[in-house]
Design an enzyme around this catalytic site. Structure first.
Site: not given
Ligand SMILES: NC(=O)c1ccc[n+]([C@@H]2O[C@H](COP(=O)([O-])OP(=O)(O)OC[C@H]3O[C@@H](n4cnc5c(N)ncnc54)[C@H](O)[C@@H]3O)[C@@H](O)[C@H]2O)c1
Length: 438
Positions: A40, A90, A125, A265, A336
């Site tokens: 990360d 995203t 997503t 989401c 968030r």
């Molecule tokens: N949280 C949910 O409920 C959920 C459920 C299903 C799908 N999603 C999808 O999954 C994806 C991730 O969501 P999340 O909730 O885990 O997000 P999040 O913000 O909790 O985590 C994302 C991580 O990615 C890191 N990051 C960002 N850009 C980066 C880069 N260029 N290089 C390395 N690390 C980087 C951030 O520092 C962060 O720790 C999104 O597309 C979201 O829509 C989320």
């Protein structure tokens, strides 16, 4: 030997790019079976993981302490891996257009360290086409490698539901897709290591991308319908939850409830779909109507609170209002995109500065994002109105005596708003209570 077999034998490693609510639990799950590098770019977050702290509370500190995931903020470590999973955010921009910069940024980084024979699977997503039309060209440019020849790609949407202890990575079917049959097989095998409830092989990457974005759009639209019903039934002085319980006795009535739609989401993904549709010349009718209704619910709730104060002869300006719960969903620290902020901001417009209490929420994040400092429950006394905005378990346990203690005893009637309908309305009858729920 296939890549799957090499991962199993320990000859090759898997990487997770992005260690948030989605990426970190996957990394921890894979690490029980194979070698995993968790990368990360947020070094502070990586430090927490290294110290055995799980800020997402998805797996818990003990699991982080025990895991063999090699946590790192050094992208060079990606060079050591052959199977990559990208789970970066995203979000949308202020104008609701997709903000693909994290996915693009992660692809630039990964591309620099991509080696021949690798497979890259995106989990973020997105709308149909992002993996192949946006990410692949970046990976090719940065690596100098050719997709389909030197490396392969796939897409596997994430369905986990933060805070939900039932629908977990190991209990839900995972959709997988790949750019060709062979890649799909490899990806399906690798995911079967952690998706213990099974994998579903989608017909193509675009199909898998579309499936995820419509799952959340469908939910958003259904909740919007419930919110619209709630607004109509308030005008008719009918309790919506009671209507839904009655209608729910029909075999094919869908079980949805009104509520705030926040988070990253359900309130965001539909915009990815409508953006792409718009680009192709189709203006969404249903999806965007639903979004508008859901986006306006915070304002509607705040206005309803103000109306209840006026109806009970309580001065609106400087009224003492408590909001219990600030996260975008129950039993989860994530604030968030919470829509509770809309209630708060709208009440400010009426000259009310609410007291906000949320024992579950990440308070540093709330202060950083919204400038809001939480109070403790001790501050919830002598209130003119109380709004229970989030169905945290701790709040669900409150009895009428606990709720009563929050109010100014001088008020003949207590304005009590139970947004999610978590209490029995029979316990909060007039004239002692002016009980309101969506
Ligand atoms: N949280 C949910 O409920 C959920 C459920 C299903 C799908 N999603 C999808 O999954 C994806 C991730 O969501 P999340 O909730 O885990 O997000 P999040 O913000 O909790 O985590 C994302 C991580 O990615 C890191 N990051 C960002 N850009 C980066 C880069 N260029 N290089 C390395 N690390 C980087 C951030 O520092 C962060 O720790 C999104 O597309 C979201 O829509 C989320």
């Amino acid at each position: 030997m296939s890549l799957y077999e090499k991962l199993l034998s320990g000859e090759e490693k898997l990487s997770l790019v992005g260690l948030g609510y989605v990426g970190m639990p996957i990394a921890v799950a894979y690490a029980k079976k194979i070698k995993v590098v968790g990368y990360d770019f947020n070094a502070a977050k990586v430090d927490l993981y290294k110290k055995g702290i799980d800020p997402t509370r998805e797996v818990g500190d003990a699991a982080i302490k025990e895991t063999s995931v090699e946590f790192t903020a050094d992208p060079e470590k990606l060079k050591e891996c052959k199977f990559h999973v990208v789970a970066v955010p995203t979000p949308v921009n202020d104008d609701h257009t997709p903000d693909l910069s994290p996915v693009e940024g992660a692809s630039h980084t990964l591309g620099k360290y991509l080696t021949k024979g690798s497979i890259v699977v995106y989990e973020s997503t997105v709308y149909p086409g992002v993996t192949e039309d946006i990410c692949v060209p970046i990976l090719e440019k940065e690596s100098g490698l050719k997709c389909g020849v030197d490396f392969k790609v796939g897409y596997s949407p994430e369905r986990i539901n933060p805070g939900d202890k039932v629908h977990r990575l190991d209990t839900i079917t995972k959709i997988v897709s790949g750019m060709d049959e062979e890649t799909l097989e490899e990806i399906a095998n690798v995911y079967s290591l952690v998706a213990l409830a099974g994998v579903y092989k989608a017909q193509s990457i675009k199909v898998a991308e579309a499936a995820k974005v419509i799952e959340n759009s469908q939910r958003d639209i259904n909740i919007a319908f419930m919110n619209e019903l709630s607004m109509i039934f308030h005008k008719m002085d009918i309790d919506t939850k009671s209507v839904l319980e009655a209608a729910g006795t029909k075999w094919n009535f869908l079980n949805f409830r009104p509520g705030l739609v926040g988070g990253h989401c359900i309130g965001v993904d539909p915009y990815y779909l409508t953006y792409k549709a718009e680009e192709l010349g189709y203006h969404s009718q249903i999806i965007l109507s639903g979004r508008r209704i859901n986006d306006d619910m915070g304002k509607y709730i705040a206005e309803s609170a103000v109306k209840r104060l006026i109806a009970n002869d309580i001065a609106v300006k400087n009224a003492k209002v408590a909001i219990l719960g600030f996260t975008f969903k129950e039993n989860c620290p994530d604030t968030r995109n919470t829509k509770v902020i809309d209630i708060y901001n709208e009440l400010l417009e009426y000259g009310i500065t609410p007291v906000v209490v949320d024992p579950e929420a990440d308070s540093d994040e709330a202060e950083r994002l919204y400038g809001i400092e939480f109070d403790t429950l001790d501050a919830v006394k002598d209130m003119d109105a109380v709004i229970v905005a989030v169905a945290h378990k701790e709040f669900e346990n409150y009895k009428p005596a606990d709720i009563t203690k929050f109010f100014n005893p001088a008020h003949a009637t207590k304005v009590f708003m139970d947004l999610k309908g978590i209490y029995d309305m029979n316990d909060y009858k007039a004239p002692e209570f002016d009980y309101w729920r969506l």
